[in-house]
Design an enzyme around this catalytic site. Structure first.
Site, PDB file in Angstrom:
ATOM      1  N   ARG A 300     -22.882  36.018  53.475  1.00 49.19           N
ATOM      2  CA  ARG A 300     -22.571  36.322  52.079  1.00 49.19           C
ATOM      3  C   ARG A 300     -22.873  35.157  51.159  1.00 49.19           C
ATOM      4  O   ARG A 300     -23.433  35.325  50.079  1.00 49.19           O
ATOM      5  CB  ARG A 300     -21.076  36.706  51.970  1.00 49.19           C
ATOM      6  CG  ARG A 300     -20.729  38.083  52.498  1.00 49.19           C
ATOM      7  CD  ARG A 300     -20.902  38.256  54.002  1.00 49.19           C
ATOM      8  NE  ARG A 300     -20.088  37.313  54.765  1.00 49.19           N
ATOM      9  CZ  ARG A 300     -20.313  36.960  56.032  1.00 49.19           C
ATOM     10  NH1 ARG A 300     -21.361  37.466  56.697  1.00 49.19           N
ATOM     11  NH2 ARG A 300     -19.535  36.098  56.654  1.00 49.19           N
ATOM     12  N   CYS A 334     -12.578  38.506  54.787  1.00 52.40           N
ATOM     13  CA  CYS A 334     -13.596  37.554  54.334  1.00 52.40           C
ATOM     14  C   CYS A 334     -13.537  37.513  52.816  1.00 52.40           C
ATOM     15  O   CYS A 334     -13.797  38.536  52.168  1.00 52.40           O
ATOM     16  CB  CYS A 334     -14.983  37.970  54.808  1.00 52.40           C
ATOM     17  SG  CYS A 334     -16.331  36.994  54.089  1.00 52.40           S
ATOM     18  N   THR A 336     -15.472  35.877  50.641  1.00 54.45           N
ATOM     19  CA  THR A 336     -16.783  35.967  50.003  1.00 54.45           C
ATOM     20  C   THR A 336     -17.297  37.397  49.987  1.00 54.45           C
ATOM     21  O   THR A 336     -17.932  37.839  49.013  1.00 54.45           O
ATOM     22  CB  THR A 336     -17.795  35.057  50.715  1.00 54.45           C
ATOM     23  OG1 THR A 336     -17.212  33.774  50.939  1.00 54.45           O
ATOM     24  CG2 THR A 336     -19.056  34.894  49.889  1.00 54.45           C
ATOM     25  N   THR A 378     -15.932  29.096  49.847  1.00 54.49           N
ATOM     26  CA  THR A 378     -17.366  28.855  49.984  1.00 54.49           C
ATOM     27  C   THR A 378     -18.008  28.772  48.602  1.00 54.49           C
ATOM     28  O   THR A 378     -17.470  29.299  47.614  1.00 54.49           O
ATOM     29  CB  THR A 378     -18.041  29.981  50.770  1.00 54.49           C
ATOM     30  OG1 THR A 378     -17.958  31.187  50.001  1.00 54.49           O
ATOM     31  CG2 THR A 378     -17.387  30.186  52.129  1.00 54.49           C
ATOM     32  N   LYS A 420     -16.422  27.019  61.397  1.00 52.93           N
ATOM     33  CA  LYS A 420     -17.262  28.100  61.925  1.00 52.93           C
ATOM     34  C   LYS A 420     -17.934  27.719  63.239  1.00 52.93           C
ATOM     35  O   LYS A 420     -18.360  28.594  63.998  1.00 52.93           O
ATOM     36  CB  LYS A 420     -18.307  28.522  60.888  1.00 52.93           C
ATOM     37  CG  LYS A 420     -17.764  29.448  59.806  1.00 52.93           C
ATOM     38  CD  LYS A 420     -18.852  29.977  58.913  1.00 52.93           C
ATOM     39  CE  LYS A 420     -18.314  30.943  57.871  1.00 52.93           C
ATOM     40  NZ  LYS A 420     -17.955  32.256  58.462  1.00 52.93           N
ATOM     41  N   CYS A 451     -11.274  30.859  51.824  1.00 59.87           N
ATOM     42  CA  CYS A 451     -12.217  31.221  52.894  1.00 59.87           C
ATOM     43  C   CYS A 451     -11.343  31.479  54.108  1.00 59.87           C
ATOM     44  O   CYS A 451     -10.475  30.657  54.444  1.00 59.87           O
ATOM     45  CB  CYS A 451     -13.202  30.090  53.171  1.00 59.87           C
ATOM     46  SG  CYS A 451     -14.204  30.360  54.664  1.00 59.87           S
TER      47      CYS A 451
END
Length: 500
Positions: A300, A334, A336, A378, A420, A451
């Protein structure tokens, strides 16, 4: 052997009934015939679509055994009902008393209404039968031992059966014997045996007789003149009851669809928080979830701040698969991805629980004095402006890091030793702490970890308590638990069917 399916053209404006045949073939055909005749007598049901599906199911006389294992029968019925569901049938009948002992295991897993023969019998006893003290039942040895009739009809009178010797030598022989109904004989010996069984029940005090095998009503016209108490035509009552009830969506528990893989660890964290926040004392108290772990959805952030592939279609397709699997609502753990929710929602007829708006509502309700909210997310989430729009609409000022600190946030998420990549301590934690301190110095009174991987980073007690940290994943989980609870509260325990 291939299945044999008989059905007229399915008119989308009409009720669509399906009958699962083959369980005994004779009884299923009798229900079909009586259902067709009943529908023809009712002008409002003229031309009703009725599909009859019979497949090879050769269990022969083993059903007569009181220790019968119904596992194969369960698979047969489940597969038949799923096929009917796929063809658009909305109401199904299973003309087999034995199968009703386990229908409750199957009905939550199919998307069509399955009518209970016992509901039909109970409706008849409630509205038509008075003054009954003893109810005589002719059924299989398996069902006699299972106590199904006592549970379902016991409130209307004492349920009695033929004694064990009569059960074996008359009832079971009449249906399962070499010259019985299942072997294709419709008179002679099997008729005499059933008459003997009926008279045995009358001698035992039965005021009414209920056939508990679908084959017996085939001979009901020849039995009734010779038996001094009423004999119910259970097949006819079942057919008429099914035609008379309203089409209804099957009653089942709330199911939450989860768009997983965005990112994978955050999905697991979200599910863990749903479980933790659910008030439960046993497994069955928890929320049913269907998850598509789809890490191949395009990134994204890469799309929002660069030239990465657009994830809109992949997100919508995932949501639609969740809907097809019975989800009542969708959660996307999520932040984003919520930049795409407004694009997706118009094409999806179940709600996407909006994590961003729930976060803002949470701040307003639990921290009413807060006016300045810091956001760590993000670069894609920041650039999309989704949090800015949500906070400003609530009268809150949104603060975001400057360029250098935002780069550190991205390093904490996407870096070689970022979250991540599977790290929750060390460099990623140091980057996160620096960003928290930076926003605090800018005047933030609360910080949103915007995030879903950021809450996975382990902070020391001192760093975690610098100022309130908002975990959107936990808020989304809490909201989904509340949504499931509200859905269960709104669903009645019983649905009264309308009689004709």
């Amino acid at each position: 052997m291939k299945s044999v399916v008989h059905h007229a053209f399915l008119d989308p404006k009409k009720r669509r009934f399906g009958i699962v045949g083959g369980l005994g073939a004779l009884g299923g055909a009798d229900v079909l015939l009586k259902m067709i005749r009943s529908a023809q007598r009712m002008s409002s049901l003229s031309g009703t679509d009725i599909a009859f599906e019979q497949r090879h199911f050769g269990e022969e006389a083993i059903v007569a055994d009181g220790s019968y294992d119904p596992t194969r029968r369960k698979f047969y019925i489940y597969n038949a009902l799923k096929d009917m569901e796929a063809r658009g049938i909305d109401t199904a009948l299973v003309p087999c008393f034995l199968s009703h002992t386990f229908l409750g295991e199957i009905t939550p897993e199919v998307g069509l209404q399955v009518v209970s023969v016992f509901d039909a019998l109970c409706r008849h006893f409630t509205s038509e039968v008075v003054g009954v003290r003893k109810i005589g039942v002719l059924t299989s040895t398996y069902l006699k031992r299972a106590g199904m009739f006592e549970r379902e009809l016991g409130r209307f009178g004492q349920v009695i059966y033929p004694d064990d010797d009569t059960q074996a030598s008359t009832v079971m022989q009449a249906v399962y014997g070499a010259r019985g109904l299942r072997a294709g004989h419709h008179g002679g010996e099997c008729q005499h045996l059933l008459l003997d069984a009926c008279l045995h029940l009358v001698d035992a005090g039965a005021d009414i007789i209920v056939p508990g095998m679908t084959e017996i009503p085939v001979l009901i016209d020849s039995l009734r003149p010779q038996v001094p108490v009423p004999i119910l035509d259970a097949n006819l009552l079942y057919a008429e009851y099914a035609l008379g009830i309203d089409a209804a969506a099957p009653r089942r528990g709330f199911k939450l669809g989860v768009v997983g893989g965005v990112g994978p660890a955050a999905t697991v964290d979200f599910m863990h928080k749903v479980v933790k926040l659910t008030a439960a004392t046993r497994d069955q108290d928890h929320i049913k979830m269907v998850v598509e772990q789809n890490p191949q959805i395009p990134d994204r952030t890469a799309n929002l701040i660069g030239s990465g592939d657009d994830p809109t279609i992949a997100l919508l397709a995932t949501c639609m698969r969740l809907k097809a699997d019975g989800a009542d609502a969708v959660a996307i753990p999520c932040n984003t991805a919520h930049a795409y929710v407004d694009r997706i929602q118009p094409y999806l007829d179940i709600p996407i629980v909006n994590m961003l708006s729930e976060v803002v509502r949470y701040i307003r309700e639990t921290l009413p004095a807060v006016t300045r909210v810091g956001l760590l997310a993000t670069s894609g989430t920041v650039a999309s402006g989704v949090y800015k729009s949500a906070t400003e609409a609530a009268g809150l000022e949104l603060l975001v890091p400057d360029g250098a600190v935002q780069a550190s946030v991205m390093e904490a998420i996407y870096g070689r030793r970022g979250v991540k990549a599977g790290f929750t301590r060390g460099a990623c934690a140091a980057h996160l702490v620096d960003a928290i301190v930076h926003l605090q110095s800018c005047g933030a009174e609360v910080i949103v970890l915007g995030c879903t991987e950021l809450p996975l980073i382990e902070l020391t007690n001192i760093d975690a308590q610098r100022l309130p940290l908002i975990d959107p994943t936990a808020i989304l989980a809490r909201c989904c638990v509340a949504l499931a609870g509200a859905s269960c509260d709104a669903r009645p325990d019983t649905v009264e069917a309308e009689a004709l």
